[in-house]
Design a protein around this motif. Structure first.
Motif, PDB file in Angstrom:
ATOM      1  N   GLN A  28       0.859  -1.171  -0.065  1.00 39.67           N
ATOM      2  CA  GLN A  28      -0.095   0.118   0.050  1.00 39.67           C
ATOM      3  C   GLN A  28       0.884   1.265   0.002  1.00 39.67           C
ATOM      4  OE1 GLN A  28      -3.843  -0.643   2.309  1.00 39.67           O
ATOM      5  NE2 GLN A  28      -2.525  -1.899   3.331  1.00 39.67           N
ATOM      6  N   ILE A  29       0.893   1.987  -1.012  1.00 42.95           N
ATOM      7  CA  ILE A  29       1.710   3.173  -1.178  1.00 42.95           C
ATOM      8  C   ILE A  29       0.882   4.160  -1.623  1.00 42.95           C
ATOM      9  CG2 ILE A  29       3.656   4.101  -2.655  1.00 42.95           C
ATOM     10  CD1 ILE A  29       4.948   1.394  -2.670  1.00 42.95           C
ATOM     11  N   VAL A  30       0.953   5.448  -1.271  1.00 41.25           N
ATOM     12  CA  VAL A  30       0.192   6.671  -1.679  1.00 41.25           C
ATOM     13  C   VAL A  30       1.449   7.583  -1.916  1.00 41.25           C
ATOM     14  CG1 VAL A  30      -1.240   8.589  -0.882  1.00 41.25           C
ATOM     15  CG2 VAL A  30      -1.479   6.161   0.227  1.00 41.25           C
ATOM     16  N   LEU A  31       1.197   8.628  -2.851  1.00 40.05           N
ATOM     17  CA  LEU A  31       1.864   9.494  -3.368  1.00 40.05           C
ATOM     18  C   LEU A  31       1.050  10.889  -3.175  1.00 40.05           C
ATOM     19  CD1 LEU A  31       2.888   8.148  -6.886  1.00 40.05           C
ATOM     20  CD2 LEU A  31       4.038   7.691  -4.650  1.00 40.05           C
ATOM     21  N   HIS A  32       1.722  11.576  -2.162  1.00 38.90           N
ATOM     22  CA  HIS A  32       1.324  12.972  -1.588  1.00 38.90           C
ATOM     23  C   HIS A  32       1.729  13.915  -2.851  1.00 38.90           C
ATOM     24  CE1 HIS A  32       0.267  16.245   0.525  1.00 38.90           C
ATOM     25  NE2 HIS A  32      -0.464  15.634   1.675  1.00 38.90           N
ATOM     26  N   GLU A  46      -0.057  19.574 -14.476  1.00 33.79           N
ATOM     27  CA  GLU A  46       1.170  18.695 -15.065  1.00 33.79           C
ATOM     28  C   GLU A  46       1.605  17.681 -13.817  1.00 33.79           C
ATOM     29  OE1 GLU A  46       4.107  21.354 -16.462  1.00 33.79           O
ATOM     30  OE2 GLU A  46       3.016  21.932 -18.025  1.00 33.79           O
ATOM     31  N   THR A  47       1.897  18.140 -12.638  1.00 30.91           N
ATOM     32  CA  THR A  47       2.429  17.225 -11.735  1.00 30.91           C
ATOM     33  C   THR A  47       1.256  16.156 -11.303  1.00 30.91           C
ATOM     34  OG1 THR A  47       1.825  18.946  -9.965  1.00 30.91           O
ATOM     35  CG2 THR A  47       4.036  18.864 -10.528  1.00 30.91           C
ATOM     36  N   THR A  48      -0.124  16.627 -11.055  1.00 31.28           N
ATOM     37  CA  THR A  48      -1.045  15.659 -11.155  1.00 31.28           C
ATOM     38  C   THR A  48      -1.172  14.587 -12.224  1.00 31.28           C
ATOM     39  OG1 THR A  48      -2.508  17.174  -9.826  1.00 31.28           O
ATOM     40  CG2 THR A  48      -3.524  15.235 -10.505  1.00 31.28           C
ATOM     41  N   GLY A  49      -1.015  15.065 -13.511  1.00 31.78           N
ATOM     42  CA  GLY A  49      -1.041  14.166 -14.468  1.00 31.78           C
ATOM     43  C   GLY A  49       0.015  13.028 -14.464  1.00 31.78           C
ATOM     44  N   GLN A  50       1.339  13.701 -14.211  1.00 29.38           N
ATOM     45  CA  GLN A  50       2.550  12.934 -14.114  1.00 29.38           C
ATOM     46  C   GLN A  50       2.408  11.674 -12.732  1.00 29.38           C
ATOM     47  OE1 GLN A  50       5.205  16.248 -13.755  1.00 29.38           O
ATOM     48  NE2 GLN A  50       6.650  14.866 -14.698  1.00 29.38           N
ATOM     49  N   VAL A 103      -4.495  13.999  -3.696  1.00 28.79           N
ATOM     50  CA  VAL A 103      -4.342  15.395  -3.949  1.00 28.79           C
ATOM     51  C   VAL A 103      -5.277  16.330  -2.967  1.00 28.79           C
ATOM     52  CG1 VAL A 103      -5.006  17.311  -5.592  1.00 28.79           C
ATOM     53  CG2 VAL A 103      -4.156  15.320  -6.265  1.00 28.79           C
ATOM     54  N   HIS A 104      -4.710  17.274  -2.473  1.00 29.32           N
ATOM     55  CA  HIS A 104      -5.296  18.265  -1.521  1.00 29.32           C
ATOM     56  C   HIS A 104      -6.581  18.952  -2.064  1.00 29.32           C
ATOM     57  CE1 HIS A 104      -3.586  18.709   2.719  1.00 29.32           C
ATOM     58  NE2 HIS A 104      -2.659  18.147   2.172  1.00 29.32           N
ATOM     59  N   GLY A 105      -7.599  19.038  -1.465  1.00 27.85           N
ATOM     60  CA  GLY A 105      -8.663  19.849  -1.972  1.00 27.85           C
ATOM     61  C   GLY A 105      -8.316  21.228  -1.504  1.00 27.85           C
ATOM     62  N   GLY A 106      -7.542  21.613  -0.765  1.00 30.35           N
ATOM     63  CA  GLY A 106      -6.998  23.087  -0.341  1.00 30.35           C
ATOM     64  C   GLY A 106      -6.173  23.125   0.643  1.00 30.35           C
ATOM     65  N   TYR A 107      -5.728  24.262   0.884  1.00 29.19           N
ATOM     66  CA  TYR A 107      -4.718  24.331   2.093  1.00 29.19           C
ATOM     67  C   TYR A 107      -5.483  25.461   3.104  1.00 29.19           C
ATOM     68  CZ  TYR A 107      -1.272  21.182   0.011  1.00 29.19           C
ATOM     69  OH  TYR A 107      -0.782  20.205  -0.427  1.00 29.19           O
ATOM     70  N   SER A 108      -4.735  26.262   3.871  1.00 29.17           N
ATOM     71  CA  SER A 108      -5.117  27.364   4.530  1.00 29.17           C
ATOM     72  C   SER A 108      -4.156  28.530   4.579  1.00 29.17           C
ATOM     73  CB  SER A 108      -5.075  26.877   6.057  1.00 29.17           C
ATOM     74  OG  SER A 108      -3.838  26.480   6.482  1.00 29.17           O
ATOM     75  N   GLY A 109      -4.667  29.597   5.180  1.00 27.07           N
ATOM     76  CA  GLY A 109      -3.651  30.808   5.368  1.00 27.07           C
ATOM     77  C   GLY A 109      -4.398  32.056   4.206  1.00 27.07           C
ATOM     78  N   PRO A 110      -3.748  33.072   4.534  1.00 31.44           N
ATOM     79  CA  PRO A 110      -4.248  34.204   3.682  1.00 31.44           C
ATOM     80  C   PRO A 110      -4.253  33.998   2.365  1.00 31.44           C
ATOM     81  CG  PRO A 110      -2.069  34.628   4.908  1.00 31.44           C
ATOM     82  CD  PRO A 110      -2.806  33.316   5.435  1.00 31.44           C
ATOM     83  N   THR A 111      -3.265  33.389   1.867  1.00 29.72           N
ATOM     84  CA  THR A 111      -3.151  33.283   0.324  1.00 29.72           C
ATOM     85  C   THR A 111      -4.419  32.544  -0.394  1.00 29.72           C
ATOM     86  OG1 THR A 111      -0.727  33.240   0.207  1.00 29.72           O
ATOM     87  CG2 THR A 111      -1.848  32.511  -1.729  1.00 29.72           C
ATOM     88  N   ARG A 167     -11.730  11.710 -13.634  1.00 31.07           N
ATOM     89  CA  ARG A 167     -11.820  11.049 -15.071  1.00 31.07           C
ATOM     90  C   ARG A 167     -10.538  10.613 -15.421  1.00 31.07           C
ATOM     91  NH1 ARG A 167     -15.749  15.352 -15.456  1.00 31.07           N
ATOM     92  NH2 ARG A 167     -14.135  16.785 -16.691  1.00 31.07           N
ATOM     93  N   ALA A 168      -9.396  11.447 -15.073  1.00 29.72           N
ATOM     94  CA  ALA A 168      -7.991  10.882 -15.551  1.00 29.72           C
ATOM     95  C   ALA A 168      -7.361   9.881 -14.594  1.00 29.72           C
ATOM     96  CB  ALA A 168      -7.183  11.951 -15.430  1.00 29.72           C
ATOM     97  N   GLY A 169      -7.923   9.695 -13.339  1.00 29.78           N
ATOM     98  CA  GLY A 169      -7.007   8.765 -12.371  1.00 29.78           C
ATOM     99  C   GLY A 169      -8.122   7.595 -11.783  1.00 29.78           C
TER     100      GLY A 169
END
Length: 280
Positions: free
Chosen positions: A59-63, A91-95, A109-117, A144-146
């Motif tokens: 069981q391997i996960v790529l963050h 591009e990185t998600t596709g790779q 894949v993160h649905g989002g992060y946090s902070g002012p940005t 659809r891709a993954g």
């Protein structure tokens, strides 16, 4: 009842991998960075995955990388305002999806992060709901891709957070494969254990992977299990027993995963206690 797995996290460096592998984990999650997506870095990552597989870890996960330059990899970022960040995420998600398909591993894949940005990014949309809808459209494309090789993790942000039943219902309606970070939900709920437990129960059938992390419920502190304010006795019965999991804990030394191991010891003992209580 969920039975804790030894799930460890590290980079693709051989030093970190060998530190984790000597403890015989059932799950290994790769923390990736932008440097893993140069031609040489991508080959190194592929070789590292196969090395971990050769040592018996199935069981391997790529963050997905957390950052690009000065920005978090926020999928809410509009293409017209953040063209380089948007393209990097695409591009990185596709790779990663190609690697996952070739080597039969998982992509997170993160649905989002946090902070002012991210708050600034959300403000570029007509409303918070419009920003969420943009995120859902993008994640729908990634699905659809993954297919069954991709999952999405909750944020501490106005988009893609767990803890609000209405937003959870929106997420469930897309039939995503979910990753559930316990600390992110706990912080989103400002330290409300009952709210965390309700969210865990509501989303459990859709969750395929957990980040088991403690927190004081105020900031992103990533604490060793048992040192924060999460009620783990209330969490354990609400976890999907078919999901994988890792301990995503801040480490004093990235070459020594002792805080992850301490978390596993804590949760395993608690699971044994709960099992014995049920058997009485």
């Amino acid at each position: 009842m969920f039975h804790p797995q030894l799930g460890l996290k590290g980079s693709s460096s051989r030093k970190q991998i060998d530190d984790r592998l000597r403890h015989h984990p059932q799950v290994y999650e790769f923390f990736t960075a932008a440097s893993d997506f140069t031609p040489a870095g991508y080959q190194h990552l592929s070789d590292a995955i196969q090395y971990v597989q050769s040592r018996g870890v199935r069981q391997i996960v790529l963050h997905h990388p957390m950052a690009f330059g000065k920005y978090h990899s926020d999928v809410v970022a509009p293409e017209k305002d953040y063209p380089e960040l948007y393209r990097f995420i695409e591009e990185t998600t596709g790779q990663l999806i190609r690697l996952a398909d070739d080597l039969n591993v998982q992509v997170l894949v993160h649905g989002g992060y946090s902070g002012p940005t991210v708050e600034h990014m959300v403000a570029l949309y007509p409303s918070v709901q419009a920003a969420r809808d943009a995120v859902y459209r993008r994640l729908d494309r990634f699905v659809r891709a993954g297919g069954d090789h991709i999952m999405f993790e909750n944020s501490i942000a106005p988009v893609f957070a767990y803890g609000d039943p209405d937003q959870e219902a929106e997420i469930l309606a897309h039939h995503y494969r979910l990753a559930f970070d316990t600390s992110h939900c706990f912080i989103e709920l400002h330290g409300d254990n009952q709210g965390l437990q309700a969210s865990l129960s509501h989303l459990a059938p859709a969750v395929v992977h957990y980040h088991l992390v403690d927190s004081l419920g105020q900031t992103h502190d990533s604490l060793t299990l048992g040192t924060g304010k999460i009620d783990w006795a209330g969490v354990l019965p609400r976890l999907n027993p078919h999901a994988s999991s890792i301990y995503e804990i801040n480490l004093h030394d990235q070459a020594d995963c002792q805080e992850q191991l301490a978390s596993h010891t804590y949760l395993s003992r608690l699971a044994d206690q709960l099992t014995h209580q049920e058997a009485r």
